[in-house]
Design a protein around this motif. Structure first.
Motif, PDB file in Angstrom:
ATOM      1  N   ALA A  20      21.401 -24.696 -13.615  1.00 32.87           N
ATOM      2  CA  ALA A  20      21.651 -26.436 -13.239  1.00 32.87           C
ATOM      3  C   ALA A  20      21.865 -27.031 -13.761  1.00 32.87           C
ATOM      4  O   ALA A  20      21.222 -26.335 -15.451  1.00 32.87           O
ATOM      5  N   ASP A  21      22.498 -27.830 -14.205  1.00 33.31           N
ATOM      6  CA  ASP A  21      22.564 -28.605 -15.875  1.00 33.31           C
ATOM      7  C   ASP A  21      21.120 -29.355 -15.827  1.00 33.31           C
ATOM      8  O   ASP A  21      20.489 -29.128 -16.824  1.00 33.31           O
ATOM      9  N   SER A  22      20.062 -29.414 -14.847  1.00 27.93           N
ATOM     10  CA  SER A  22      18.965 -30.053 -15.258  1.00 27.93           C
ATOM     11  C   SER A  22      17.692 -29.443 -16.099  1.00 27.93           C
ATOM     12  O   SER A  22      16.797 -30.215 -16.763  1.00 27.93           O
ATOM     13  N   VAL A  23      17.798 -27.532 -16.187  1.00 25.97           N
ATOM     14  CA  VAL A  23      17.780 -26.038 -17.043  1.00 25.97           C
ATOM     15  C   VAL A  23      18.353 -26.005 -17.994  1.00 25.97           C
ATOM     16  O   VAL A  23      17.763 -24.683 -18.917  1.00 25.97           O
ATOM     17  N   LYS A  24      19.324 -26.293 -18.328  1.00 27.05           N
ATOM     18  CA  LYS A  24      20.445 -25.731 -18.809  1.00 27.05           C
ATOM     19  C   LYS A  24      19.591 -25.716 -20.216  1.00 27.05           C
ATOM     20  O   LYS A  24      19.234 -26.642 -21.105  1.00 27.05           O
TER      21      LYS A  24
END
Length: 126
Positions: free
Chosen positions: A61-65
């Motif tokens: 997910a973009d939020s954890v990359k």
């Protein structure tokens, strides 16, 4: 049938790290796509990361990359989620999931997985 048991959750300060583990039963673990999802209080469960059966492909997910890393050890029938630079918004129940389809897909990222664990709580304090 695959049973999944998560562990490693707990309370951590913002900026800290945790490593979640998911132990899987079943001799076919190595052929499953594995994933992590999370559900924050009052919100829907959302995708965090996927790893292919061979560990050759991952998706985040973009939020954890750049902060989270998913990995697997087939010899131990275990999948991991290394979480660094944790933020208060990472607070959630984290779920492990398994899917028999080997190719990573959008459907899997949307929660279409065959088996689910019961979750482990991660709380990040500010």
């Amino acid at each position: 049938q695959v049973q999944l048991v998560e562990s490693g959750g707990g309370l951590v300060q913002a900026g800290g790290s945790l490593r979640l583990s998911c132990a899987a039963s079943g001799r076919t673990f190595s052929s499953y796509t594995m994933g992590w999802f999370r559900q924050a209080p009052g919100k829907e469960r959302v995708f965090v990361a996927l790893i292919s059966w061979s560990a050759g492909s991952t998706r985040y997910a973009d939020s954890v990359k750049g902060r989270f890393t998913i990995s697997r050890d087939s010899a131990k029938n275990t999948v991991y989620l290394q979480m660094n630079s944790l933020k208060p918004e990472d607070t959630a129940v984290y779920y492990c999931a398994a899917d028999q389809r080997r190719l990573l897909s959008t459907a899997q990222a949307m929660g279409s997985m065959d088996y689910w664990g019961k979750g482990t709580l991660v709380t990040v304090s500010s």
